[in-house]
Design an enzyme around this catalytic site. Structure first.
Site, PDB file in Angstrom:
ATOM      1  N   CYS A  16     -30.349  -8.963  51.939  1.00  0.00           N
ATOM      2  CA  CYS A  16     -28.904  -9.195  51.953  1.00  0.00           C
ATOM      3  C   CYS A  16     -28.429  -8.918  50.540  1.00  0.00           C
ATOM      4  O   CYS A  16     -28.900  -9.539  49.590  1.00  0.00           O
ATOM      5  CB  CYS A  16     -28.634 -10.651  52.327  1.00  0.00           C
ATOM      6  SG  CYS A  16     -26.922 -11.193  52.086  1.00  0.00           S
ATOM      7  N   ASN A  17     -27.537  -7.942  50.409  1.00  0.00           N
ATOM      8  CA  ASN A  17     -27.077  -7.584  49.075  1.00  0.00           C
ATOM      9  C   ASN A  17     -26.321  -8.716  48.403  1.00  0.00           C
ATOM     10  O   ASN A  17     -26.482  -8.945  47.211  1.00  0.00           O
ATOM     11  CB  ASN A  17     -26.197  -6.336  49.149  1.00  0.00           C
ATOM     12  CG  ASN A  17     -27.013  -5.068  49.261  1.00  0.00           C
ATOM     13  OD1 ASN A  17     -27.361  -4.459  48.261  1.00  0.00           O
ATOM     14  ND2 ASN A  17     -27.353  -4.667  50.471  1.00  0.00           N
ATOM     15  N   GLU A  73     -20.269  -3.845  63.694  1.00  0.00           N
ATOM     16  CA  GLU A  73     -20.549  -4.860  64.713  1.00  0.00           C
ATOM     17  C   GLU A  73     -19.826  -4.566  66.030  1.00  0.00           C
ATOM     18  O   GLU A  73     -20.267  -5.008  67.086  1.00  0.00           O
ATOM     19  CB  GLU A  73     -20.224  -6.250  64.163  1.00  0.00           C
ATOM     20  CG  GLU A  73     -21.179  -6.584  63.019  1.00  0.00           C
ATOM     21  CD  GLU A  73     -21.061  -7.997  62.486  1.00  0.00           C
ATOM     22  OE1 GLU A  73     -20.102  -8.700  62.840  1.00  0.00           O
ATOM     23  OE2 GLU A  73     -21.950  -8.398  61.706  1.00  0.00           O
ATOM     24  N   ASP A 129     -31.576 -12.781  55.760  1.00  0.00           N
ATOM     25  CA  ASP A 129     -30.273 -12.128  55.599  1.00  0.00           C
ATOM     26  C   ASP A 129     -29.211 -13.106  56.084  1.00  0.00           C
ATOM     27  O   ASP A 129     -29.505 -14.049  56.814  1.00  0.00           O
ATOM     28  CB  ASP A 129     -30.228 -10.836  56.430  1.00  0.00           C
ATOM     29  CG  ASP A 129     -28.874 -10.137  56.357  1.00  0.00           C
ATOM     30  OD1 ASP A 129     -28.244 -10.166  55.282  1.00  0.00           O
ATOM     31  OD2 ASP A 129     -28.427  -9.572  57.373  1.00  0.00           O
ATOM     32  N   SER A 130     -27.977 -12.851  55.706  1.00  0.00           N
ATOM     33  CA  SER A 130     -26.867 -13.678  56.187  1.00  0.00           C
ATOM     34  C   SER A 130     -26.703 -13.560  57.699  1.00  0.00           C
ATOM     35  O   SER A 130     -26.170 -14.461  58.334  1.00  0.00           O
ATOM     36  CB  SER A 130     -25.574 -13.264  55.505  1.00  0.00           C
ATOM     37  OG  SER A 130     -25.330 -11.895  55.739  1.00  0.00           O
ATOM     38  N   TYR A 176     -21.995 -13.768  54.297  1.00  0.00           N
ATOM     39  CA  TYR A 176     -21.978 -14.302  52.939  1.00  0.00           C
ATOM     40  C   TYR A 176     -21.001 -13.492  52.063  1.00  0.00           C
ATOM     41  O   TYR A 176     -20.555 -13.959  51.025  1.00  0.00           O
ATOM     42  CB  TYR A 176     -23.368 -14.190  52.291  1.00  0.00           C
ATOM     43  CG  TYR A 176     -24.438 -15.124  52.820  1.00  0.00           C
ATOM     44  CD1 TYR A 176     -24.203 -16.019  53.855  1.00  0.00           C
ATOM     45  CD2 TYR A 176     -25.718 -15.102  52.247  1.00  0.00           C
ATOM     46  CE1 TYR A 176     -25.206 -16.864  54.324  1.00  0.00           C
ATOM     47  CE2 TYR A 176     -26.725 -15.935  52.693  1.00  0.00           C
ATOM     48  CZ  TYR A 176     -26.469 -16.819  53.734  1.00  0.00           C
ATOM     49  OH  TYR A 176     -27.479 -17.642  54.176  1.00  0.00           O
ATOM     50  N   GLY A 177     -20.705 -12.272  52.490  1.00  0.00           N
ATOM     51  CA  GLY A 177     -20.038 -11.276  51.639  1.00  0.00           C
ATOM     52  C   GLY A 177     -18.700 -11.684  51.053  1.00  0.00           C
ATOM     53  O   GLY A 177     -18.327 -11.180  50.001  1.00  0.00           O
ATOM     54  N   CYS A 194     -25.058  -2.568  51.203  1.00  0.00           N
ATOM     55  CA  CYS A 194     -24.956  -3.623  52.217  1.00  0.00           C
ATOM     56  C   CYS A 194     -25.920  -3.220  53.321  1.00  0.00           C
ATOM     57  O   CYS A 194     -25.951  -2.057  53.728  1.00  0.00           O
ATOM     58  CB  CYS A 194     -23.532  -3.718  52.759  1.00  0.00           C
ATOM     59  SG  CYS A 194     -23.367  -4.782  54.214  1.00  0.00           S
ATOM     60  N   THR A 195     -26.707  -4.180  53.787  1.00  0.00           N
ATOM     61  CA  THR A 195     -27.758  -3.808  54.741  1.00  0.00           C
ATOM     62  C   THR A 195     -27.213  -3.347  56.089  1.00  0.00           C
ATOM     63  O   THR A 195     -27.942  -2.756  56.869  1.00  0.00           O
ATOM     64  CB  THR A 195     -28.757  -4.970  54.936  1.00  0.00           C
ATOM     65  OG1 THR A 195     -28.035  -6.159  55.184  1.00  0.00           O
ATOM     66  CG2 THR A 195     -29.622  -5.130  53.705  1.00  0.00           C
ATOM     67  N   HIS A 196     -25.953  -3.622  56.381  1.00  0.00           N
ATOM     68  CA  HIS A 196     -25.360  -3.060  57.606  1.00  0.00           C
ATOM     69  C   HIS A 196     -25.158  -1.545  57.494  1.00  0.00           C
ATOM     70  O   HIS A 196     -25.193  -0.836  58.491  1.00  0.00           O
ATOM     71  CB  HIS A 196     -23.963  -3.649  57.862  1.00  0.00           C
ATOM     72  CG  HIS A 196     -23.930  -4.955  58.586  1.00  0.00           C
ATOM     73  ND1 HIS A 196     -24.349  -6.118  58.020  1.00  0.00           N
ATOM     74  CD2 HIS A 196     -23.495  -5.278  59.832  1.00  0.00           C
ATOM     75  CE1 HIS A 196     -24.156  -7.118  58.897  1.00  0.00           C
ATOM     76  NE2 HIS A 196     -23.647  -6.626  59.993  1.00  0.00           N
TER      77      HIS A 196
END
Lengths: 273, 273
Positions: free
Chosen positions: B74-75, B153, B11-12, B43-44, B185-187
């Site tokens: 990571c999308n 975050e 992932d980023s 990366y987004g 988005c994985t977050h």
């Protein structure tokens, strides 16, 4: 004596254009070469070691453009990389921290100063060190505000949501009775109106961009590096990744003539400091 | 047949740990090697070319760990780098987009699906392409939500400010009467409770982490790559920059046993695709 070479300015991304705007306004005869590391932006959440490495790579790329001085228009990079760069670079280098610290000390009356910035800048303690090196008796209240940069990049500059985030971050500082607030991130001047709305006239804002530009003027004068008064100045912008929406926001908010943006690959393997 | 090698996940940053959590829960016998590119996160907001280059570098580093399959958790990277990686890698590779698209199609009743993600993911149109390749009659409403990652975050997972930002982003989609929303988005699974509070029970949430884990299980079964049932599994985490506050947030919110985090330098100059 005069010097026609460009001033090199680098930042982790596009926020440093607030410094460029201030330098352009103050020194219209100077040419500026701006390098934004948009391929790795932001520096603000990254470790000191990584930010130092990136800063060396960016300054090496600027030296390749034959610049006469380098401005680190990024608080995170100024906070952790400036001391070593000052020792090793062949041209004078200037950051945004010390000029901001001096201006804050000049502005405060009650000797309570607030500092806001990215996680990296606040964690480095660079503003505290700079302020206390000049006046050890000042109370400092520092806070990382990681939401502000993405709010600015959305273009939500005058927006009820941004107002609420600002309130969340700044209310504790107001309770600690700061009378001066350092905008310790080059993005933040774009939110200065919203921040001033919350603080009312009780707290003076110190804009690191403007104070950095004044320090650049000072440096060029001292070292006889000014461009001739008859030269027309100009701005070249290079980025390490294709520009996105925020370049439009910055261009409009700053009223800056940017022209065509160049794309540059990061030069890896710069010499270790 | 069974295979003791690890599953490589990249992932980023740290958000991909939501995928790791889902894989650990679903496949407790598997070893996982997680690589987060925290030196260049996120990366987004970056261009497709840059994200493709970073993805090649990350997968090369995972191959150096002798992994049996690679999950792009990571999308943004799945959206722009998966097609080429599928063609060039010597091990099977799986992204988060197609599993999410399939789950969304299975969930919708009125055939109006919303997709939220980073700028890079939404701009790529990858979810639209994946959904329409399976059912061309579905209406899709897609929106980039760049504030959500920094809110997560900060750890403001159940917070009035996050609720307001969610309302700002999702209200237009509700007006378009979506009945299914892909958390692209994985977050975002860390904000799933807050998002569900706003949407009430009218809209089903599709969590790409969980659906990606199911796709991994399927792949391992089909290719006889499962670890033996008696093996104990485990998780190794490596990052390209020192971990910050968010690792703590993720560890607590996901209840994931992470252990000691390794630090790895990015291998530059990976072979071009």
């Amino acid at each position: 004596m005069s010097d026609l070479r460009s001033i090199g300015v680098f930042d982790s991304g596009i926020g440093g254009l607030t410094v460029v705007k201030a330098v352009r306004d103050l020194l219209p005869n100077e040419k500026i070469f701006y390098l934004g590391d948009t391929a790795r932006v932001p520096y603000g959440g990254k470790s000191a070691t990584t930010v130092q490495r990136y800063s060396v790579e960016m300054t090496q790329m600027l030296l390749g453009e034959d610049v006469k001085a380098i401005v680190i228009a990024c608080n995170s990079a100024s906070a952790v990389a400036l001391p070593n760069l000052e020792k090793t670079l062949s041209v004078p280098v200037i950051g945004v921290i010390l000029p901001g610290a001096k201006a804050a000390i000049a502005a405060t009356r009650n000797r309570r100063i607030g500092v806001i910035g990215t996680r990296a800048t606040i964690k480095s303690g660079a503003y505290e060190r700079a302020i206390h090196s000049l006046d050890s008796k000042i109370d400092i209240s520092a806070r990382a505000c990681p939401l502000l940069v993405p709010l600015i990049e959305e273009g939500w500059l005058n927006d009820e949501l941004s107002d609420r985030v600002i309130t969340r971050y700044l209310e504790p500082m107001v309770r600690e009775r700061i009378d001066t607030l350092v905008l310790g991130c080059t993005h933040y001047p774009l939110l200065a109106d919203a921040i001033a709305r919350f603080l009312k006239s009780n707290v003076k804002l110190v804009d690191s961009a403007w104070n950095c530009a004044a320090a650049v003027q000072d440096l060029l004068n001292r070292q006889s590096l000014r461009a001739p008064a008859e030269s027309s100045g100009g701005l070249e912008v290079a980025l390490t990744d294709a520009p996105d929406n925020f370049l439009r926001v910055a261009r409009e908010a700053l009223q800056l003539e940017i022209g065509e943006v160049q794309l540059r690959e990061v030069m890896h393997g710069a010499p270790a400091l």
